[in-house]
Design an enzyme around this catalytic site. Sequence first.
Site, PDB file in Angstrom:
ATOM      1  N   ASN A  14       0.833  -1.215   0.000  1.00 24.73           N
ATOM      2  CA  ASN A  14       0.000   0.000   0.000  1.00 24.73           C
ATOM      3  C   ASN A  14       0.863   1.259   0.000  1.00 24.73           C
ATOM      4  O   ASN A  14       0.547   2.231  -0.678  1.00 24.73           O
ATOM      5  CB  ASN A  14      -0.956   0.002   1.198  1.00 24.73           C
ATOM      6  CG  ASN A  14      -2.191  -0.838   0.941  1.00 24.73           C
ATOM      7  OD1 ASN A  14      -3.082  -0.446   0.195  1.00 24.73           O
ATOM      8  ND2 ASN A  14      -2.233  -2.023   1.540  1.00 24.73           N
ATOM      9  N   HIS A 109      -8.269  -1.182   6.180  1.00 27.23           N
ATOM     10  CA  HIS A 109      -8.440  -2.485   6.818  1.00 27.23           C
ATOM     11  C   HIS A 109      -9.081  -3.461   5.829  1.00 27.23           C
ATOM     12  O   HIS A 109     -10.043  -3.091   5.144  1.00 27.23           O
ATOM     13  CB  HIS A 109      -9.309  -2.328   8.078  1.00 27.23           C
ATOM     14  CG  HIS A 109      -9.425  -3.593   8.860  1.00 27.23           C
ATOM     15  ND1 HIS A 109      -8.403  -4.050   9.673  1.00 27.23           N
ATOM     16  CD2 HIS A 109     -10.409  -4.528   8.921  1.00 27.23           C
ATOM     17  CE1 HIS A 109      -8.779  -5.206  10.215  1.00 27.23           C
ATOM     18  NE2 HIS A 109      -9.980  -5.515   9.775  1.00 27.23           N
TER      19      HIS A 109
END
Length: 198
Positions: A14, A109
């Site tokens: 990410n 998440h």
Amino acid sequence: KTKIAVFASGTGSNFESIANEIKAGTMDCEISMLVCDNPEAKVIAKATTFEIPTFVFNPKGYTNKELYETEIVEVLEQAEVEWIVLAGYMRLIGPTLLTEYNGRILNIHPSLLPAFPGKDAIGQALDAGVKVSGVTIHYVDEGMDTGEIIAQESLVLEDGEDRESLQERIQQMEHRLYPIVLQEVVQSFVNKEGKDIQ
Ligand code: GAR
């Protein structure tokens, strides 16, 4: 440009996707610092490739969270960091950072919160036999993955979907979604504050 710090503990895919978007010129942010709590993490080499400064620490070397978070705050303030972006940072944020960066900490998440908070959300979802899962981006508060939800995207599990394929699909979703949402959130904050866009 808005200065952000990315916090990560592991692979850093990410981190990489955000750094790539910034390099491509699609965001009004710059990553001023990678903060990493694991000296062995692969993300550190990725930051070096992008020539992004790193603050790497080992929590075991501190007697409590307040001590290392105070150090982090010092480093971030010196770098004039305005936002904290958690990207696979596997540690609860404590009061020291929360007070300093109140309302300016985001997390991603790999589940549709409030389902499956905490560690191994993908494994938890598979064990529960859900038919739909996805990704959540939310503000961070003192709880474990409990802050206000900003964005979610869902996917339908395929018959016999295994961990590897679900993880792959969720990560692809994260890499696309996080830069977009980050840009929107930071930009709307800048507009609200009436700051000049540089
Ligand atoms: C990501 O899937 C992220 O959503 C998850 O860790 C992974 C990190 O991957 N975060 C959590 O589970 C937080 N509770 P990366 O290091 O390759 O970006």
